[in-house]
Write a protein that holds these residues in place. Sequence first.
Motif, short mmCIF file in Angstrom:
data_model
loop_
_atom_site.label_atom_id
_atom_site.label_comp_id
_atom_site.label_asym_id
_atom_site.label_seq_id
_atom_site.Cartn_x
_atom_site.Cartn_y
_atom_site.Cartn_z
N VAL A 82 142.81 -1.61 44.88
CA VAL A 82 142.87 -0.32 44.20
C VAL A 82 142.22 -0.49 42.83
CG1 VAL A 82 144.38 1.33 43.03
CG2 VAL A 82 144.90 0.61 45.35
N LEU A 83 141.13 0.23 42.60
CA LEU A 83 140.50 0.26 41.29
C LEU A 83 141.11 1.42 40.51
CD1 LEU A 83 136.76 -0.27 42.34
CD2 LEU A 83 138.34 -1.99 41.43
N ASN A 84 141.84 1.11 39.47
CA ASN A 84 142.49 2.14 38.66
C ASN A 84 141.49 2.69 37.66
OD1 ASN A 84 144.32 3.82 37.45
ND2 ASN A 84 145.50 2.20 36.46
N GLU A 98 133.49 2.29 44.46
CA GLU A 98 134.09 1.47 45.52
C GLU A 98 133.04 0.57 46.17
OE1 GLU A 98 137.34 4.97 46.63
OE2 GLU A 98 135.60 4.61 47.91
N ALA A 99 131.91 1.16 46.51
CA ALA A 99 130.85 0.39 47.18
C ALA A 99 130.33 -0.73 46.28
CB ALA A 99 129.71 1.32 47.60
N ILE A 148 139.61 1.19 47.19
CA ILE A 148 139.93 2.59 46.94
C ILE A 148 140.00 2.81 45.44
CG2 ILE A 148 141.54 4.48 47.41
CD1 ILE A 148 142.03 1.28 49.29
N ALA A 149 139.21 3.75 44.94
CA ALA A 149 139.26 4.11 43.53
C ALA A 149 140.31 5.20 43.34
CB ALA A 149 137.89 4.60 43.05
N ILE A 150 141.29 4.91 42.48
CA ILE A 150 142.41 5.82 42.24
C ILE A 150 142.65 5.91 40.74
CG2 ILE A 150 144.93 6.02 42.44
CD1 ILE A 150 144.78 4.86 45.18
N ALA A 199 147.00 4.78 51.92
CA ALA A 199 147.79 4.59 53.14
C ALA A 199 146.89 4.51 54.37
CB ALA A 199 148.80 5.73 53.29
N GLN A 200 145.89 5.38 54.43
CA GLN A 200 144.97 5.37 55.57
C GLN A 200 144.13 4.10 55.60
OE1 GLN A 200 143.17 9.15 54.64
NE2 GLN A 200 144.45 10.27 56.09
N SER A 201 143.72 3.61 54.42
CA SER A 201 142.94 2.37 54.36
C SER A 201 143.78 1.18 54.81
CB SER A 201 142.42 2.13 52.94
OG SER A 201 141.46 3.09 52.59
#
Length: 334
Positions: free
Chosen positions: A175-177, A190-191, A205-207, A241-243
């Motif tokens: 998770v990238l905050n 993300e990439a 996932i960037a969040i 969650a999906q990841s």
Amino acid sequence: MSLKVGIVGLPNVGKSTLFNALLKRQQAYVANFPFATIEPNVGIVPVPDSRLDKLAEVISDSWIVNGEKKKPPIVPATVEFVDIAGLIAGASKGEGLGNKFLSHIREVDAICHVIRHFKDKNIIQTGTNPKEDFEIVKTELDLADYEMEEQHKERNKGKVDENLPLFKKKPILVVLNVDEEDLINAKNIEAGFATSVGLNKEQVIAICAKTEAELADLSEDEQKEYLSDLRIDKPGLERLAQSAFTTLGLITFLTAGEKEVRAWTIRRGATALEASGEIHTDFMAKFIKAEVVKYEDFVNSGGWKKSRDVGKARLEGRDYIVQDGDVVEFKIGA
């Protein structure tokens, strides 16, 4: 099956903010979950699945309570997130409370690294940059693995047990905050990070943890409006969650019966017999057949009876490989 993900990271990367958002999401959905008391350091997050709502609509005609048509309860699949306190360099040697924290991480199915990618100068930065911060924590986990293997060799005349709970065996999520204004550019962020550390982009996932915490306090309509203003289509916690499901090779099969509409978690490639055991272990010993309808056929036909009438329902044996989205009713002997 339960899915447990451990959240790790350096201090001051936003882990607490993210976890508080997870706990709020858990509380928002608590009515749907038949769980006992949950420890404060554990958050249960539903995996969004629009198929469940559609199934509930389809079978509502036959779901009558006190003479009135009702929508059946919906129980989604879930991911359990475990908050592991911040690690620091030297954790594998006991720095901080390293050994205690590392033992907690060994119990999870996957490791989720939370990495600082925001620019707030008011929050002390303990790391250097996202790539190096990730590598610091990963190095501590690798060193702890090495120490465990060496200790095991000493006790077993140079042999290493393949069943050791090593960190390197566990799938990784990151998770990238990020800052809220960077969410619109999440895919590129993300990439880029995935390429820099050798991960698949689906694992990153960037969040914005702060945004997720704010979203958790809003109603569903208010959340949609907030997300629309940010020009993003779904909350980061849903994507996380999906990841987790994708990274761990998990799928869900569906049940639509007298009690509820529900998604059940299984490993991709699981048989009908194994899937039946997710509902109740007794089902495996008493298994006869699995009646299966593809989700699209079930919805288009209008439920179990009509699916059978038009030949869309089929009986499968114990070795049938369950597919994602199969609607299943197990035939169980006495």
